[in-house]
Each structure stands twice: as C-alpha cells, then as structure tokens.
Design an enzyme around this catalytic site. Structure first.
Site: not given
Length: 766
Positions: A48, A89, A143, A238, A344-345, A405
């Site tokens: 995030d 992922r 994660k 996150h 990741d985003n 996101k």
C-alpha cells in the site's frame, strides 16, 4: 583421502558395484547446483505504498536505504501492478497474469470460476519452485496472502502455504494484514507467539529483519557459495500504521501544511528528479477529497498527526530493511544480489474521509468521526491503536496520479520500482521509462540469471510464462519496451495498455453487472506515453483507437480467464468457499490449540448462544481464560479471575460490558457457562451459570455486529492470544486448572449477516 564422486540426482548411479566393497567405487547423488558466481535475488515488496511515498520518488519521508538502492541502480517510473494485493503477488511469483493464476481478486473474495478461485495451479510454478530446482536456497519473509482464507487455520490444508510452493523456510504472516506490535506469526507451517511482547520493545519490522539476517547467516554457515532467493514482503505501509514514538515524532509539524501543498511540493521534486516526464501535469483534486484550507483547525490537526505516524512508519521500515542491506554489504554479497524493490499497489484510501483510530469500527459500519478520533490522538500509532490515515493522504501519496488502490487509473496501479545489481548493471541512479508490469518480474529474473522457464516442474507440465522480460533495459536506457499489450481487471473495472495508449472504465462496485450496464458504460482513453497522469481524456477525439483497445481487452479477457465479469462485492464475500467448517449449531474446542480465525471460528455474533466449559478446579483454585475471541479492539472473553466467573464483551473499543458471578467457582469438576439471549438487533442479556445454576446476569446493550478480528487474533481455548480482549487481565492469561473441553451451542436461527461489513473487512485485509 579419496575424492568424492557425484552424479546428478535422478540419473543412473555412476560408481561401480562389485560383490564386495573392495571391488566397488562409491558415488553420491548430487542435487541441482547453481552455477559458480550466480547472483542472489532479493525481492522487497512494500504494501500500500504509493508512487510518491519514497524519498527517491519525490517524498519528503526520509528513506535513505531505498534512496541508496536507487542511487546505485535504476528507478522505473512506468511500473504497474494489478491494483490490489493477492493478484499482484500471484503475478510476481509466477510470471502469469492474475486470472491465469485463479487470483483475479483477493483470497477472501474467491468464487468458483477458474480466474477467481484463489488456487494457483501447479502448472503455474512459483519462482521459489523454479529456483529451488536450479540449486538456490529459497527463503520467504513477511506477508503471504496467497492462501484461501478458509485455509488459514492451523489444522487446514497446507497445499497453498509457502513451504508447499517451493520455499524452504518461511517466517511471517499468512493473511492480508497483521498487528505490527502483536502479529499473528507463522514459522514454516505452524503458528507461533512473537518472541517478545510490545512492552519489551517488539515490532514486526524489526523481527522480520532479524529473521532475514538469521536465515542468510544460517545458509552461509553451511553453504558459503550457495545463492539464495529471498521473497521479503513487508506489512508496511498497510494499516495498521504502527511505529515507535521516536520515529513519528521526527515528523511533528511536518504535515500541518496539508495534502494540497504537500502534493505540489512532491510533484516539483519529481519533475526535478526526472522521475516523471517533463511535460507531466498534476492531476486535479477529486471532489470527494476536501481542500485542506477548507477544513476546521481540529480536523487538520487530526489529519496531520495521521500522516506524521505514517511517515515515521515508513522511515522505520526503511531503517530495518537497511539492516539487511548492510548485512549483505558486510558479507561482500550486495553487489552480486539482484534487488527489486516495489509496492503491491497504490496508496490505500480504506481509512475513509477521516481516517480511523480503530479499523474494527470501520469494518463494523461504525463511521469514524473527527471527534472520536481526536480522543485518541496521543495514542495514534501505539499498541492501543489500529489506525489508518485519511483518504486525502492516500490521494497525495500517489502524486501526480489519479485515484488510489483498487482502481485502474494510474494511482491504483502505478508504483515505485527500484532495481539494484551493481555487478550486472553499469548504470547508477538513472530513471527508466520503459513500460513494466509485475507479471514481468519472473521472466526478468530468469533472464538475468541465464535460466529458461522450465517446461516441466516437479513432474507437472508448465504453462507458458505470460510476462515479458525487461532485463534488456538494465544497461540500455534507450531500449524500446518489448511488451506490447497488458490488460487489467479489478472487480469488473477494466483497462488495457497497448503501445503507449490506455483505455479504462471504472465499474461501480456492488450490484451485479448486466449486459445492459456493459453497453451503457463510457470508456476513457489516454495517450499515457504523452499524458503520464491521465489528465486528458481523448475518447471523443479518437473513437477508432478507443474501439480498437476495447475490442483488444475482450480478446485478452477470453485468453486469460478474466470472464465472467463480476462487480458484486457483498454477495461475493458471502459465497461459501471450500474448506470452511461444516454447517452446524454445535462446536467443540479443546485447550491449547492454535487460534481459529474469523473465517473458521464459531460465529456467535448477534445470535443467542451458550458457551459451556467442562473444567476441573484444584483445591487451591484456578484462574485464566476459558474461551476468548478478539482483542481490546473488539471481542469477548469468558474467564475466571479472583475466584469468580467473568464474561466481558468488548464492543469495538467503544464500550466494555462485564458480568461477574456472585458466587465463587468451587473446587472439583464443574461446568462453567455463559448464555447470551438475543433481545434485539445487536443487543441481548447475558447469564453466567455454574453447574447449570445462574450466578450472575446483566444487559449487553450493544454487541459487535459483524466482524471481531482486525488483526488475526483468533478464537482461543484456554488462553487469549495477542492483545487481551479486556485490560482486566494480561494476555495470554492461560487457565491454571484443567479444561476438558469447551462447547459452543447456537440457537436454531441462522446468524444475521451483513455482507457489506464482511466486504469492508476483506478490503482492509488487502
């Protein structure tokens, strides 16, 4: 001493076997070995983190480690993800598109279609599996979020846990988020308690760095020359934004200027750095994000503190990653380690307009208010909080891009990417403009290592890699992008990039998508090669180009298992998944097992029920938890303390309802019970019983309506994991008598459900 002789494992024995050892020559099967001097691979995946939230991408947040990697390597400004967690992922680890992996959406929203079932097929081998077969050590840190939520439980199938997909070691968390102070940790394939409590100085970022260094140390002790692949995924940034005060206090007052000015300053730095093309425009502020100057003073004070904590969280994250990078440098291995660092985003707007001190309130449809948040301002970021910032900071964090996101405009799926490999890349500190997607990571790594994608892996014929290597751009800034097309789909929103053009349509999420709705949708068109921040919609000026791209999207959708389009949110969450607990109104729990999480724990919320513990109390008495679910952010606990039976219901940290027995718990074998009688929506009356006799009762006027867990603190028998449900005791408060078993019996009525609340919980889990 006789030299050892070897032959490749799986091939015929190459020694000699006579009638006795004196007429025989030994040879040993040798597993695959990487070539001499093969580089290590370290993938660092942030969570995030928006396009503008690293120092080397224009932020004022201090990230010296990330900046050091950028200065010694490359920054890619046109890097893209799927706009959400699990799908990104899956693409990264396999080199196949997210729907080809069955991970078209987060695991909690899986459905029974090939593109969305959450089960990455064996035909799509993971990088960990590929590199293990080539003689690499494979190490997973942090994660995961590639396991169905119904398989999080300790007793569930491990077929989709890390050690079943090529990782030799794993230390981290299986779900989408966790508490940084008291995480729900997994070591290899079992749950463990954190090594220390938060009051002893524990923080997950520090622990993950310790473990990464330990894993490399262990490897080098026995295999000094063996290369490793380390997949290192942070929970940062996150939510929850958890960090020690010494980090957040460094930013005290830094964000009083607000997000509008911060965004302008970050954009100016991006232009000066060349991190965005020189003709880029700053996209407009969306109407749902209020102008900073229009906000009351207290509101600005709240929002500014939220960003101070996030900034401290990011700097602390950078510090602990820096410890790992410094360790590799001391070993002399950093220059020959391919480091890829990305997010990741885009930055997350799930904190809503006002941010949230306790995210559990949001998922239970209690909208955080400025006034309620201000009550907890001094605790923001501490163990007493589970916070997220206002969506205004998420918007700013994606400067100069639109949205955030989950959305398919650039702010949702354009992210920072750094590649550092001094031995293999001559350039230092350069910015690359070639188009890159996360699905391209695997083929790029394989090409850099001089390896071909395997045709067969672990006995399974492999599907072709769908990503396109960008390794040719490492040493050639002018190299053209080899990728020609990339589709996107997220909860029925769609986009397609092709040769510098992008078509996009954002689908409202909620109601089922119909053919009529599809026909009425208006796509947008951007020439992103010239309009980096999507400021000029060219759909009306170039209808033929738009039609071409839309048609191409449908071709890609059919090719990669994207169909059927599904814009449902609540209904999707409510669909039953494989592996869930069989239906029934009676569950039995035994003491000491691993926690059961929200998707497999017994659902007593807003439902009449009875909890009965069958116990043996020694003559000297006993105390401790009989059954507990949740933490001080929300939950319930039945326990014995001071010789009395006690039940506490913690309603999202807003109120605590406590019922205590009027009679002492006697020694010997007994049943200790609590009965909840529902008297209306989210309220009821509780009764404590010893051997069936009522010994205490009280009203519970407001219960947790929909979701107990925010951080994976599951249902526990005989103890309370992580943070306690109530400050009346310190966790784990293990029961000191003997529990034979605990029975939870539900009434005959089905549990009232709120699929929107379930959806909110899943979305905060990404």
């Amino acid at each position: 001493m006789q030299d050892l002789k070897f032959y490749r494992e799986g091939t015929p024995f190459t020694g000699r076997i006579g009638r006795t050892s004196t007429t025989s020559d030994p040879a040993w099967p040798q597993p695959p070995r990487a070539r001499e001097g093969a580089p290590n691979v370290l993938v660092l995946l942030l969570d995030d983190v928006g396009f503008a939230q690293l120092g080397c991408f224009g932020s004022d947040i201090r990230t010296p480690t990330f900046d050091r990697l950028a200065a010694g390597g490359l920054r890619y400004r046109d890097f893209h993800t799927t706009a959400i967690c699990s799908p990104t992922r899956a693409c990264l680890l396999t080199g196949r598109n997210h729907h080809s992996n069955g991970v078209g959406i987060i695991q909690e929203m899986a459905t029974g279609y090939p593109g969305y079932n959450g089960m990455v097929p064996r035909e799509n081998g993971f990088l960990s599996e590929m590199l293990l077969a080539e003689g690499y050590a494979t190490l997973g840190i942090g994660k995961w979020h590639l396991t169905l939520a119904s398989e999080y439980a300790s007793g569930a199938s491990k077929a989709r846990w890390p050690l079943s997909r090529g990782f030799e070691r794993f230390y981290g968390f299986i779900g989408g988020k966790t508490n940084q102070w008291v995480p729900t940790l997994v070591h290899d394939s079992h749950y463990i308690d954190p090594p220390r409590r938060p009051e002893e100085g524990y923080h997950l970022n520090a622990d993950l760095a310790d473990r990464a260094i330990e894993y490399i140390t262990d490897l080098r002790t026995v295999a000094p020359g063996k290369p490793f692949f380390m997949y290192y995924c942070l929970g940062a940034g996150h939510a929850p934004h958890h960090v020690e005060p010494e980090w957040s206090e460094r930013y005290r007052g830094a964000y009083d200027k607000g997000w509008d000015r911060w965004r302008e300053e970050a954009f100016a730095r991006q232009l000066a750095m060349g991190i965005v093309p020189p003709d880029t425009r700053l996209s407009a502020r969306p109407p749902w994000v209020k102008a900073w100057d229009s906000l009351p003073d207290d509101t600005r004070r709240l929002y500014a503190r939220q960003m101070e904590v996030f900034a401290g969280f990011m700097e602390q994250t950078d510090h602990h990653i820096g410890r790992v990078i410094d360790f590799l440098a001391r070993l002399g291995e950093l220059d020959n380690t391919i480091v890829l660092l990305a997010s990741d985003n885009g930055a997350s707007a799930e904190g809503g307009e006002h941010g949230s001190f306790n995210e559990n309130q949001f998922v239970n449809r209690v909208e955080p208010s400025v006034a309620e948040n201000l009550k907890h301002l001094d605790d923001w970021g501490s163990v007493r909080s589970f916070p997220n910032y206002s969506w205004g900071w998420a918007w700013a964090g994606n400067t100069p891009l639109r949205r955030w996101k989950r959305y398919l405009h650039q702010g949702g799926m354009s992210d920072p990417l750094i590649v550092h490999w001094p031995k293999g890349i001559a350039a230092r500190g350069e910015v690359r403009g070639q188009y890159v997607h996360v699905v391209d990571f695997a083929p790029t790594i394989l090409e850099a290592l001089g390896l071909e994608p395997p045709a067969v892996l672990n006995g399974v014929v492999q599907r072709p890699i769908e990503g396109v290597s960008f390794a040719h751009t490492f040493n050639d800034a002018a190299a053209s992008t080899r990728k020609k097309v990339q589709y996107y789909e997220m909860i029925a929103s769609r986009a397609l990039w092709a040769d510098g053009w992008k078509a996009v349509v954002e689908q409202p999420q909620g109601d089922p998508l119909t053919e009529e709705m599809l026909s009425a949708q208006r796509w947008e068109l951007y020439h992103v090669a010239r309009d980096f921040s999507e400021c000029e919609d060219l759909a009306q000026r170039h209808p033929e180009k738009l039609a071409e791209l839309v048609e191409q999207w449908w071709v890609e959708a059919r090719k990669y298992n994207v169909l059927p389009l599904d814009s449902r949110m609540q209904l999707r969450m409510g669909e039953r998944k494989p592996g869930t607990i069989p239906a029934g109104n009676r569950r039995v729990f035994h003491p000491g097992g691993a926690p059961q999480f929200e998707y497999t724990a017994v659902n007593v919320k807003d439902r009449s029920h009875t909890i009965t513990a069958h116990v043996d109390i020694p003559e000297a008495g006993a105390e401790g938890v009989l059954l507990a679910h949740g933490s001080w952010f929300a939950g319930y606990s039945l326990y014995v303390k001071g010789g009395r039976l006690v039940y506490v219901h913690n309603c999202m940290g807003l109120a605590e309802y406590r019922i205590e027995s009027t009679a002492a718990v006697p020694a010997g074998r007994h049943t200790l019970a609590f009965h909840f009688a529902r008297t209306g929506p989210h309220r009821g009356r509780g009764t404590l019983l010893i051997d069936g006799k009522p010994v205490g009762e009280g009203e519970i006027p407001r219960t947790v309506p929909h979701v107990i867990e925010t951080s994976g603190e599951g249902l526990c028998c005989g103890y309370d994991s992580g943070l306690p449900v109530t400050p009346d005791y310190a966790a784990p408060f293990r029961f000191t008598g003997h529990i034979d078993h605990v029975v939870v019996e539900l009434d005959d009525a089905a549990a009232p459900s709120d699929s929107e609340a379930q959806l909110r919980n899943a979305l905060t889990d990404q």
